[in-house]
Design a protein around this motif. Structure first.
Motif, PDB file in Angstrom:
ATOM      1  N   THR A 185      37.596  45.625  31.771  1.00 19.55           N
ATOM      2  CA  THR A 185      37.922  44.075  32.591  1.00 19.55           C
ATOM      3  C   THR A 185      37.841  43.123  31.576  1.00 19.55           C
TER       4      THR A 185
ATOM      5  N   GLU B 260      31.169  42.098  33.546  1.00 16.33           N
ATOM      6  CA  GLU B 260      31.077  43.021  34.668  1.00 16.33           C
ATOM      7  C   GLU B 260      29.897  42.368  35.796  1.00 16.33           C
TER       8      GLU B 260
ATOM      9  N   ARG C 298      30.995  38.043  36.121  1.00 16.55           N
ATOM     10  CA  ARG C 298      32.057  37.735  36.272  1.00 16.55           C
ATOM     11  C   ARG C 298      32.541  36.210  35.544  1.00 16.55           C
TER      12      ARG C 298
ATOM     13  N   ARG D 294      43.463  42.856  40.322  1.00 18.53           N
ATOM     14  CA  ARG D 294      43.524  43.364  38.875  1.00 18.53           C
ATOM     15  C   ARG D 294      44.963  43.855  38.669  1.00 18.53           C
TER      16      ARG D 294
ATOM     17  N   GLU E 178      42.270  39.074  37.318  1.00 18.54           N
ATOM     18  CA  GLU E 178      41.728  39.459  36.000  1.00 18.54           C
ATOM     19  C   GLU E 178      42.430  40.849  35.487  1.00 18.54           C
TER      20      GLU E 178
ATOM     21  N   SER F 212      42.906  44.313  33.534  1.00 20.57           N
ATOM     22  CA  SER F 212      41.963  45.302  33.549  1.00 20.57           C
ATOM     23  C   SER F 212      42.756  46.569  33.101  1.00 20.57           C
TER      24      SER F 212
END
Length: 533
Positions: free
Chosen positions: A59, A173, A176, A452, A477, A479
């Motif tokens: 991530t 994780e 955030r 993601r 985000e 990932s």
């Protein structure tokens, strides 16, 4: 002739001219020599900087969100390693059975520098915190893969799962919070830095000696009241558990906060640090002591960062500890306290000062003229340490392929998923023009809805999906766990056409975080019974 008035006058003038010419030549040589030496020394320091990968996890958050004036916050993870992999670190203590073993991240502090540079927040995570470890892949084509944990793991083990980049991944994780940089230091580094600073004042409420009958403890021995500590004694202070408060890592964390605040005050008032020799000593100690991410791999980048940090007055520095509860599965370990830990993380994500003073007047900061060539003019987008915003343009909605995954059961899976939710939200997206949206049946669980994407050129498309659904920018985000743009419908969106809006953010750190102000020079460590002399 030589004896006449004219002769006497001409000879001194010629001599003075020769002296001036010689002096000018020497000065020119010295200036050139110094410049060359300065350049060589600069190259030497640059070549001495130790670096490692920033984030080894899948991530990758999109970076901190700029405020209304384009100013960007900065998040730096400070890591203290207990590595005993060389003679210098081994000589500073620890059981011999730990020598050359896997390193542990025994100190973890997230430093948040506000967008307007008016305040600084620090959040410590106790080393005994239990959490889920993310998958971490070491750099390189054949980088070792450390799979995600199947159960709760103590947070300090993250360092042995690939290095500081895995510690960053674990924080990302859990919280955030987008982390821009890390700095890691070991035992011998703490000693050299403390020596270079020249002493930091600390206080104990009683005489203290950190030593048990079995010989455990840091060995710290101080008389009651204020003491100036440096070198190995500073390391003992930072490592002391037996003897402070309740004898746990939580008391040690509080002592570390006192030390860091006192160190910040010393930097501001200590005239010795204006001495070039002293500064040179400190610079060399810092470079040799630290490992940093590749974004801080040059002296000028570290200098620019120090300039930004110096803008915050000590009275606007707030040290905190992540709110915690004893773990239901292990009463010798802790877990993030439901509600209050997330409140603290959210305040950092949203750039809300932890001291309760609210945002400084941004208009004043925005109107202040920036120095020419400043590395971060008014702490705005030109800040070289800040993450760059994505410039990827979005394609038309009908061309964007979106996978929609039902993650409404939450991360812990304690709640049953809302049936058919992925299909419902895919239909909602189709109604907004994203006709290539389709339900995805893969298993997932998220507390909050997140989008993601896999590749940099998908960033703009993912942002367009978020905007169409009214999701915040920080819900997007990058990932490696997805192959394209994937919308994870979280526990906050079990019904309706939009996620349940979160409650208003808190305006002050919860008392359970034990906030400590940087100007508090009266803070004094409570001593654990049985460790006085």
């Amino acid at each position: 002739g030589p004896g006449g008035p004219g002769g006497r006058g001409r000879t001194p003038r010629r001599r003075r001219r020769r002296v001036l010419l010689w002096t000018a030549s020497v000065l020119a040589f010295l200036i050139l020599g110094t410049s060359a030496a300065g350049y060589l020394y600069y190259r030497y320091l640059n070549g001495s900087i130790q670096t490692d990968a920033l984030n080894l996890g899948d991530t990758k958050l999109g970076g901190s969100k700029p405020n209304a004036f384009g100013q960007t916050p900065l998040n730096i993870l400070l890591i203290g390693s207990d590595a005993r992999d060389d003679a210098a670190n081994q000589a500073l203590g620890g059981a011999k059975n730990t020598f050359n073993g896997p390193p542990l991240a025994d100190v973890q502090m997230l430093l948040h520098l506000s967008a307007d540079r008016s305040n600084m927040s620090v959040v410590s995570m106790p080393r005994d915190t239990l959490l889920m470890m993310p998958k971490c892949t070491e750099p390189g084509p054949n980088g070792k893969v450390h799979p995600a944990s199947r159960g709760l793991v103590q947070t300090n083990e993250s360092l042995s799962r690939g290095g500081p980049g895995c510690t960053v991944a674990a924080w990302t994780e859990l919280t955030r919070i987008p982390i821009d940089h890390f700095m890691m230091i070991d035992f011998k580094g703490v000693v050299s830095m403390a020596d270079a600073i020249g002493g930091v004042p600390v206080c104990v409420q009683q005489n203290v000696h950190s030593r048990t009958k079995e010989g455990k403890g840091s060995g710290l021995k101080l008389p009651k009241g204020e003491n100036i500590i440096q070198g190995e004694q500073a390391l003992q202070w930072l490592r002391t558990r037996y003897g402070f408060e309740d004898g746990t890592d939580l008391g040690r964390t509080h002592a570390q906060h006192m030390y860091m605040n006192a160190m910040a005050r010393e930097f501001r008032k200590n005239a010795k640090l204006t001495n070039p020799v002293k500064l040179n000593s400190l610079a060399q100690a810092a470079i040799s002591a630290m490992v940093v991410d590749t974004g801080l791999n040059k002296i000028d980048k570290l200098y620019d960062l120090s300039v930004e940090l110096k803008k915050v007055p000590t009275g606007r520095i707030t040290m905190t500890t992540m709110p915690w509860i004893y773990s239901p599965t292990d009463d010798a370990r802790v877990e993030p306290k439901p509600g209050e830990a997330e409140d603290l993380f959210r305040m950092v994500r949203e750039d809300i000062p932890l001291d309760g003073k609210g945002p400084a007047q941004p208009a004043a900061a925005a109107s202040a003229p920036a120095a020419s060539g400043s590395p971060a003019a008014s702490a705005g987008p030109a800040d070289p340490t800040a993450p760059a915003a994505s410039a990827d343009p979005a394609a038309p909605p009908a061309q964007i392929r979106v996978g929609v995954r039902n993650a409404t059961g939450g991360k812990d899976g304690a709640e049953a998923k809302a049936k058919g939710r992925a299909t419902e939200v895919a239909g909602l997206l189709a109604g907004k023009g994203f006709t290539r949206a389709a339900a995805d049946n893969q298993a997932a669980g998220e507390d909050t809805t997140v989008i993601r994407y896999a590749k940099p050129d998908q960033a703009g498309d993912a942002a367009a999906v978020a905007a169409a659904l009214g999701l915040p920018a920080d819900s997007v985000e990058k990932s490696d766990s997805v192959s394209g743009i994937t919308l994870f419908v979280g526990k906050d969106w079990r019904t309706g056409n939009a996620p349940t809006p979160p409650p208003p953010a808190p305006t002050k750190a919860p008392d359970s975080a034990r906030p400590l102000n940087g100007d508090d020079d009266q803070a004094c460590m409570e001593i654990q019974p049985g460790f006085t002399w």
